[in-house]
Design a protein around this motif. Sequence first.
Motif, PDB file in Angstrom:
ATOM      1  N   GLY A  89      40.818  32.432  32.586  1.00 42.09           N
ATOM      2  CA  GLY A  89      41.213  33.538  33.313  1.00 42.09           C
ATOM      3  C   GLY A  89      40.365  33.866  34.307  1.00 42.09           C
ATOM      4  N   SER A  90      40.817  34.439  35.547  1.00 39.59           N
ATOM      5  CA  SER A  90      39.853  34.823  36.488  1.00 39.59           C
ATOM      6  C   SER A  90      38.938  36.067  35.954  1.00 39.59           C
ATOM      7  CB  SER A  90      40.504  35.131  37.845  1.00 39.59           C
ATOM      8  OG  SER A  90      41.558  36.150  37.440  1.00 39.59           O
ATOM      9  N   ASP A  91      39.355  36.694  34.954  1.00 40.64           N
ATOM     10  CA  ASP A  91      38.571  37.637  34.331  1.00 40.64           C
ATOM     11  C   ASP A  91      37.261  37.092  33.990  1.00 40.64           C
ATOM     12  OD1 ASP A  91      40.110  39.995  34.131  1.00 40.64           O
ATOM     13  OD2 ASP A  91      40.887  39.292  32.154  1.00 40.64           O
ATOM     14  N   PHE A 115      40.810  47.227  39.808  1.00 41.76           N
ATOM     15  CA  PHE A 115      40.824  46.470  38.656  1.00 41.76           C
ATOM     16  C   PHE A 115      39.497  46.800  37.976  1.00 41.76           C
ATOM     17  CE2 PHE A 115      40.501  42.259  36.612  1.00 41.76           C
ATOM     18  CZ  PHE A 115      41.688  42.274  35.808  1.00 41.76           C
ATOM     19  N   TYR A 118      35.626  44.647  37.417  1.00 38.54           N
ATOM     20  CA  TYR A 118      34.323  44.415  37.955  1.00 38.54           C
ATOM     21  C   TYR A 118      33.239  45.642  37.236  1.00 38.54           C
ATOM     22  CZ  TYR A 118      38.169  43.304  41.149  1.00 38.54           C
ATOM     23  OH  TYR A 118      39.414  42.702  41.615  1.00 38.54           O
ATOM     24  N   CYS A 158      39.609  43.904  45.879  1.00 39.75           N
ATOM     25  CA  CYS A 158      40.848  43.431  45.310  1.00 39.75           C
ATOM     26  C   CYS A 158      42.055  43.392  46.006  1.00 39.75           C
ATOM     27  CB  CYS A 158      41.057  44.549  44.068  1.00 39.75           C
ATOM     28  SG  CYS A 158      42.363  44.030  42.845  1.00 39.75           S
ATOM     29  N   ASN A 162      45.274  46.127  42.702  1.00 38.21           N
ATOM     30  CA  ASN A 162      45.718  46.699  41.217  1.00 38.21           C
ATOM     31  C   ASN A 162      45.150  47.592  41.313  1.00 38.21           C
ATOM     32  OD1 ASN A 162      46.868  46.845  38.909  1.00 38.21           O
ATOM     33  ND2 ASN A 162      45.919  44.880  37.972  1.00 38.21           N
ATOM     34  N   ASP A 189      39.488  39.407  45.358  1.00 42.41           N
ATOM     35  CA  ASP A 189      40.133  38.925  44.147  1.00 42.41           C
ATOM     36  C   ASP A 189      41.663  38.825  44.521  1.00 42.41           C
ATOM     37  OD1 ASP A 189      41.408  38.874  41.780  1.00 42.41           O
ATOM     38  OD2 ASP A 189      40.469  40.594  40.757  1.00 42.41           O
ATOM     39  N   ALA A 191      44.399  37.680  42.855  1.00 41.28           N
ATOM     40  CA  ALA A 191      45.333  37.364  41.638  1.00 41.28           C
ATOM     41  C   ALA A 191      46.790  37.335  41.877  1.00 41.28           C
ATOM     42  CB  ALA A 191      45.000  38.405  40.519  1.00 41.28           C
ATOM     43  N   TYR A 192      47.348  38.179  43.078  1.00 36.32           N
ATOM     44  CA  TYR A 192      48.567  38.034  43.390  1.00 36.32           C
ATOM     45  C   TYR A 192      49.186  37.479  44.712  1.00 36.32           C
ATOM     46  CZ  TYR A 192      48.357  41.465  39.806  1.00 36.32           C
ATOM     47  OH  TYR A 192      48.059  41.979  38.578  1.00 36.32           O
ATOM     48  N   THR A 219      44.368  32.904  40.275  1.00 35.40           N
ATOM     49  CA  THR A 219      44.766  32.989  38.803  1.00 35.40           C
ATOM     50  C   THR A 219      45.931  32.187  38.337  1.00 35.40           C
ATOM     51  OG1 THR A 219      44.943  34.092  36.607  1.00 35.40           O
ATOM     52  CG2 THR A 219      45.666  34.963  38.571  1.00 35.40           C
ATOM     53  N   SER A 221      47.647  33.236  35.924  1.00 36.63           N
ATOM     54  CA  SER A 221      48.131  34.164  34.758  1.00 36.63           C
ATOM     55  C   SER A 221      49.463  34.908  35.438  1.00 36.63           C
ATOM     56  CB  SER A 221      46.982  35.110  34.520  1.00 36.63           C
ATOM     57  OG  SER A 221      46.387  34.672  33.840  1.00 36.63           O
ATOM     58  N   LYS A 222      49.627  35.070  36.903  1.00 36.11           N
ATOM     59  CA  LYS A 222      50.609  36.203  37.379  1.00 36.11           C
ATOM     60  C   LYS A 222      51.722  35.064  37.831  1.00 36.11           C
ATOM     61  CE  LYS A 222      47.810  39.236  36.226  1.00 36.11           C
ATOM     62  NZ  LYS A 222      46.739  39.850  36.819  1.00 36.11           N
ATOM     63  N   ARG A 230      45.140  31.520  29.610  1.00 34.71           N
ATOM     64  CA  ARG A 230      43.817  31.862  30.081  1.00 34.71           C
ATOM     65  C   ARG A 230      43.172  30.862  31.040  1.00 34.71           C
ATOM     66  NH1 ARG A 230      44.407  35.325  31.203  1.00 34.71           N
ATOM     67  NH2 ARG A 230      42.420  36.394  31.334  1.00 34.71           N
TER      68      ARG A 230
END
Length: 360
Positions: A89-91, A115, A118, A158, A162, A189, A191-192, A219, A221-222, A230
């Motif tokens: 995951g990018s997490d 988010f 961080y 971000c 988010n 970031d 993610a979307y 990522t 994940s989305k 992950r």
Amino acid sequence: MKVKKQLEGLSPYKPGKPIEEVKEEFGLKNVIKLASNENPFGCSPSVKGAIEGVLDKLAIYPDGYAAIIRRDVANHIEVKETELIFGNGSDEVIQILCRALLEEGTNTVCAVPSFPQYKHNAVIEGAEVREVLLQDGIHDLEAMLEQIDENTKIVWVCNPNNPSGTYVNETEFKRFLAKVPKDVLVVSDEAYYEYVVADDYPHTLPLLDEYENLMVLRTFSKAYGLASLRIGYGVANERLIAKIDPAREPFNTTMLAQVAATAALSDQDFIENCKSKNRDGLEQFYQFCDEMNLPYYPSQGNFILIDCLRPGNDVFNHLLKCGFIVRSGEALGFPTFIRITIGSFEQNEAIINELTNYLS
Ligand SMILES: *Cc1c(COP(=O)(O)O)cnc(C)c1O
């Protein structure tokens, strides 16, 4: 047993409530979860076959270098293979960056509300966290610049943000990047990214040549619909990637995640289709908010933050009883809001009907 002092004030991440738990608690047959910005349409149908194809290899460690998905991502986004780092995951890439750059005596700058990972990872590393309030829901880049000093190691943007769904545009981002000292890492970031439609959203990848202190996070994940597996990645100058790579676990992405991501990446029709349905879904919510006179932030993501003009927890709890799991804004820094993930047309319609009844 005494743990690091930084851990004492921290609580573990609170995820959206699981569907099964809500079914049991409220005796419901059908529960719709629109809480964690997962893809309501699942993932590309090609993923299942790709996973089935490796099920007889579960006893073997995965490729720690993730060579195949690395090659495919590099081709897809037109960067060098050496400019990529993969994470669970990018997490995990966020965690690796914090591990590699932050320690006591350093600081990091991020927006709030944004988010939470961080800050969470920075606190564990003992770094000071400098949080800058969003301005009208958007990153206040000028104020973030002012927080940077000689001990600042990472600044987080971000984008889209988010939980607000708002974005920093290309002009603002470039102006910001030009002003950040070269020894401070700027993390974008994204993610979307796949859901973004704004014409002036920043093209960050072409900036990587000029800015060795820039890292872009993406990522699977989305929009790609692989949250359970992950896998995500960071893109940056190859010298920076080489420096942080020792902070990565040797087998941090699984074989299943790698082959699934490879299959998902090659099905861009699926992504285009999800992007388009997401836009339609956002329009359903915009229309609802306009009719009900509820303020909201126009979103570049697959979620919408709506001001219900009353405590977010009340709305959250009501929706929960009715079988809809969303996120209460109270936990996200927007006390009178709820954040709803855009679902299928029918899911959106169902929650909008319930909200119309409840809020009228
Ligand atoms: C969901 C999300 C991530 C993390 O996604 P992974 O599942 O760890 O890849 C990172 N950043 C933002 C802003 C997110 O919303």
